[in-house]
Design an enzyme around this catalytic site. Structure first.
Site, PDB file in Angstrom:
ATOM      1  N   HIS A 196       4.926  -2.599  -3.843  1.00 37.22           N
ATOM      2  CA  HIS A 196       5.969  -2.401  -4.515  1.00 37.22           C
ATOM      3  C   HIS A 196       7.419  -2.583  -3.553  1.00 37.22           C
ATOM      4  O   HIS A 196       7.166  -2.101  -2.594  1.00 37.22           O
ATOM      5  CB  HIS A 196       5.667  -0.800  -4.889  1.00 37.22           C
ATOM      6  CG  HIS A 196       6.665  -0.317  -6.082  1.00 37.22           C
ATOM      7  ND1 HIS A 196       7.884   0.076  -5.538  1.00 37.22           N
ATOM      8  CD2 HIS A 196       6.266  -0.133  -7.318  1.00 37.22           C
ATOM      9  CE1 HIS A 196       8.468   0.655  -6.815  1.00 37.22           C
ATOM     10  NE2 HIS A 196       7.621   0.323  -7.949  1.00 37.22           N
TER      11      HIS A 196
ATOM     12  N   CYS B 260       8.911  -4.279  -9.830  1.00 37.01           N
ATOM     13  CA  CYS B 260       9.173  -4.001  -8.469  1.00 37.01           C
ATOM     14  C   CYS B 260       8.500  -4.923  -7.765  1.00 37.01           C
ATOM     15  O   CYS B 260       8.191  -4.093  -6.550  1.00 37.01           O
ATOM     16  CB  CYS B 260       9.339  -2.456  -8.320  1.00 37.01           C
ATOM     17  SG  CYS B 260      10.368  -1.623  -9.380  1.00 37.01           S
TER      18      CYS B 260
ATOM     19  N   LYS C 119       3.402   9.648 -12.332  1.00 38.96           N
ATOM     20  CA  LYS C 119       2.331   8.873 -12.802  1.00 38.96           C
ATOM     21  C   LYS C 119       0.824   9.331 -12.888  1.00 38.96           C
ATOM     22  O   LYS C 119      -0.007   8.806 -12.996  1.00 38.96           O
ATOM     23  CB  LYS C 119       2.266   7.534 -11.821  1.00 38.96           C
ATOM     24  CG  LYS C 119       3.363   6.557 -11.702  1.00 38.96           C
ATOM     25  CD  LYS C 119       3.576   5.639 -10.715  1.00 38.96           C
ATOM     26  CE  LYS C 119       4.610   4.451 -10.643  1.00 38.96           C
ATOM     27  NZ  LYS C 119       4.844   3.601  -9.839  1.00 38.96           N
TER      28      LYS C 119
ATOM     29  N   ASP D 188       0.094   3.896   0.208  1.00 42.62           N
ATOM     30  CA  ASP D 188       0.759   3.965  -1.029  1.00 42.62           C
ATOM     31  C   ASP D 188      -0.233   4.156  -2.224  1.00 42.62           C
ATOM     32  O   ASP D 188      -0.875   3.179  -2.336  1.00 42.62           O
ATOM     33  CB  ASP D 188       1.538   2.786  -1.385  1.00 42.62           C
ATOM     34  CG  ASP D 188       2.492   2.743  -2.712  1.00 42.62           C
ATOM     35  OD1 ASP D 188       1.840   3.757  -3.775  1.00 42.62           O
ATOM     36  OD2 ASP D 188       3.154   1.911  -2.980  1.00 42.62           O
TER      37      ASP D 188
ATOM     38  N   GLN E  18      -0.756   4.270  -7.447  1.00 41.33           N
ATOM     39  CA  GLN E  18      -1.567   3.681  -8.635  1.00 41.33           C
ATOM     40  C   GLN E  18      -3.348   3.985  -8.361  1.00 41.33           C
ATOM     41  O   GLN E  18      -3.839   3.532  -9.199  1.00 41.33           O
ATOM     42  CB  GLN E  18      -1.733   2.194  -8.826  1.00 41.33           C
ATOM     43  CG  GLN E  18      -0.162   1.833  -9.054  1.00 41.33           C
ATOM     44  CD  GLN E  18       0.432   2.230 -10.313  1.00 41.33           C
ATOM     45  OE1 GLN E  18      -0.382   2.569 -11.436  1.00 41.33           O
ATOM     46  NE2 GLN E  18       1.608   1.952 -10.701  1.00 41.33           N
TER      47      GLN E  18
HETATM   48  C1  LIG Z   1       5.519   3.409  -8.742  1.00 45.87           C
HETATM   49  C2  LIG Z   1       4.996   2.893  -7.758  1.00 45.87           C
HETATM   50  C3  LIG Z   1       5.878   3.222  -6.502  1.00 45.87           C
HETATM   51  C4  LIG Z   1       7.278   3.962  -6.648  1.00 45.87           C
HETATM   52  O1  LIG Z   1       7.098   5.446  -7.176  1.00 45.87           O
HETATM   53  P1  LIG Z   1       8.384   6.018  -7.598  1.00 45.87           P
HETATM   54  O2  LIG Z   1       7.862   7.179  -8.305  1.00 45.87           O
HETATM   55  O3  LIG Z   1       9.324   5.135  -8.290  1.00 45.87           O
HETATM   56  O4  LIG Z   1       8.930   6.440  -6.126  1.00 45.87           O
HETATM   57  C5  LIG Z   1       5.574   2.672  -5.329  1.00 45.87           C
HETATM   58  N1  LIG Z   1       4.175   1.951  -5.118  1.00 45.87           N
HETATM   59  C6  LIG Z   1       3.781   1.718  -6.033  1.00 45.87           C
HETATM   60  C7  LIG Z   1       2.117   0.936  -5.901  1.00 45.87           C
HETATM   61  C8  LIG Z   1       4.236   2.051  -7.624  1.00 45.87           C
HETATM   62  O5  LIG Z   1       3.123   1.829  -8.654  1.00 45.87           O
END
Ligand SMILES: *Cc1c(COP(=O)(O)O)cnc(C)c1O
Length: 420
Positions: free
Chosen positions: A128, A374, A231, A205, A208
């Site tokens: 991302h 993104c 999320k 990260d 997801q």
């Molecule tokens: C949504 C997402 C982000 C960023 O999340 P924010 O809430 O916009 O800070 C980073 N990495 C992944 C894989 C995402 O899906």
């Protein structure tokens, strides 16, 4: 658990999400944009409302009852998150605005102070933008170099490619657990083990993955992990950073101001203790408390159950998508039983722009995303300016997948006809 039982589970939880029960353009809403943000159950909405109606006060300044209640609820939410991810202590959970801010925290606090010219950061081509741009900014300032793990032929994380990049120059590995575009579930345990053998720190990260599967940071052994509340059934405006205590203790503060200090003088300050050292200013108190309620809600259903049900949805989604003509789905195929892949699919239909697809689907009440999600660099590798993406959560049903695929096919027919 069988498909029928799980289906009952999804049907059962839908009553908890008021927003799902509406019509859009006269059609009942089918919300399939969960990788962008999830919907919120009543328990989360109630927690927000309760805080603002009953307990609203600033935290950590316990001069009166409301402030004590607000502080207890806010710190209680931290305890819930620590337990949810099995952190060794509550000091290891730092509230941030979102995952993006959590990555920036590590980039500016740790990266800026530990990276030197020629040091290498390994990330992957599927990240991302949140896990690209902060490191590009820090690399520019420190002279560090970024290396990108490529994809396998199956459009999966290339573990062999990672091994080739890992070297004595590597200082940091920062990768996504589950790709928001490819849907692949990356071998983070293996990456972390190999990195630690070389003394390299690893950031995961988990945006997801945390909403969809059980996560145990001690078992995973990551050094840092980031997630966004919005999320995982929580509100927007709050996310968190997990970090191993010794590492967080060695890191200087990121933002300065109130809440993060111990003492302040005209010529300097001393830092507060973890976790407050990294929480400058008044935090998103009600939102953090509501994120705690989201964690309770997910825990009550059971992350194992959510994961198992979403695997079944994945299998079903891919079976149905196989019927769609001229579809190009990015990322690896799931197994027959839906394993090895998250319940999402980014795709293009030959000759039809993703944004036209999402607009026409919206007219039928079906909400999917279109754009670059993104992940522009990844889309460039595929020679695509963007894609459409369908992404599921545990409140989605088989019937909704049917509706989506039916409307998608009708839309493709419509385009095929007008283009003759
Ligand atoms: C949504 C997402 C982000 C960023 O999340 P924010 O809430 O916009 O800070 C980073 N990495 C992944 C894989 C995402 O899906």
């Amino acid at each position: 658990m069988t498909a029928i039982q799980e289906k009952t589970l999804a049907v059962k939880v839908r009553k908890d999400f008021p927003i799902l029960h509406q019509t859009v353009h006269g059609k009942s809403l089918v919300y399939l944009d969960n990788a962008a943000t999830s919907q919120k159950p009543i328990a989360v909405l109630d927690a927000l409302r309760h805080y603002y109606e009953q307990d609203n006060a600033n935290v950590h300044r316990g001069a009166h009852s409301l402030s004590v209640r607000a502080t207890e609820a806010y710190e209680g939410a931290r305890d819930k998150i620590a337990k949810f991810i099995n952190a060794a202590s509550r000091q290891e959970v730092i509230f941030t605005r979102n995952a993006t801010e959590a990555i920036n925290l590590v980039a500016y606090s740790w990266g800026l102070n530990n990276l030197k010219p020629g040091d290498e950061i390994i990330t992957s081509v599927m990240e991302h933008h949140s896990n690209f741009v902060p490191w590009q900014m820090i690399a520019k300032q420190t002279g560090a170099v970024i290396k990108y793990v490529p994809l396998t032929k199956n459009e999966d994380f290339d573990l062999e490619g990672f091994k080739c990049l890992l070297s004595d120059k590597t200082k940091l590995v920062t990768i996504v657990h589950v790709s928001n575009t490819l849907g692949c579930i990356n071998p983070v345990e293996e990456v972390i083990k190999l990195s630690h053998e070389k003394g390299v720190k690893v950031l995961i990260d988990a945006c997801q993955s945390i909403p969809h599967m059980p996560i145990d940071v001690q078992e995973m052994d990551c050094d840092w992990l980031v997630a966004s509340g919005h999320k995982m059934c929580g509100p927007s405006g709050v996310g968190f950073l997990y970090g191993k205590q010794a590492i967080l203790e060695a890191m200087p503060p990121f933002l300065g101001g109130g809440e993060m200090i111990n003492e302040v003088f005209f010529d300097g300050f001393t830092c507060g203790e973890l976790p407050h050292k990294f929480e400058a200013g008044t935090p998103a108190i009600g939102e953090a408390i509501a994120l705690g309620a989201a964690v309770d809600y997910l825990t009550e259903i059971g992350m194992d159950k959510i994961y198992a049900y979403e695997e079944e949805l994945t299998a079903y989604l891919f079976r149905k998508l196989a019927e769609v003509p001229q579809i190009r789905i990015y990322g690896p195929q799931p197994s027959q039983d839906g394993k090895g892949r998250a319940a999402l699919a980014a795709f293009n239909i030959e000759g039809i722009h993703g944004s036209d697809l999402s607009t026409l689907l919206d007219h039928e009440g079906v909400a999917i995303r279109s754009g670059h999600h993104c992940t522009q660099p990844l889309h460039r590798l595929f020679d695509a300016s963007g894609s459409a993406r369908v992404s599921l959560y545990f409140y989605n049903t088989y019937e909704e997948i049917d509706r989506f695929v039916m409307v998608l096919k009708e839309t493709i027919d419509f385009f095929t006809n007008i283009m003759g």
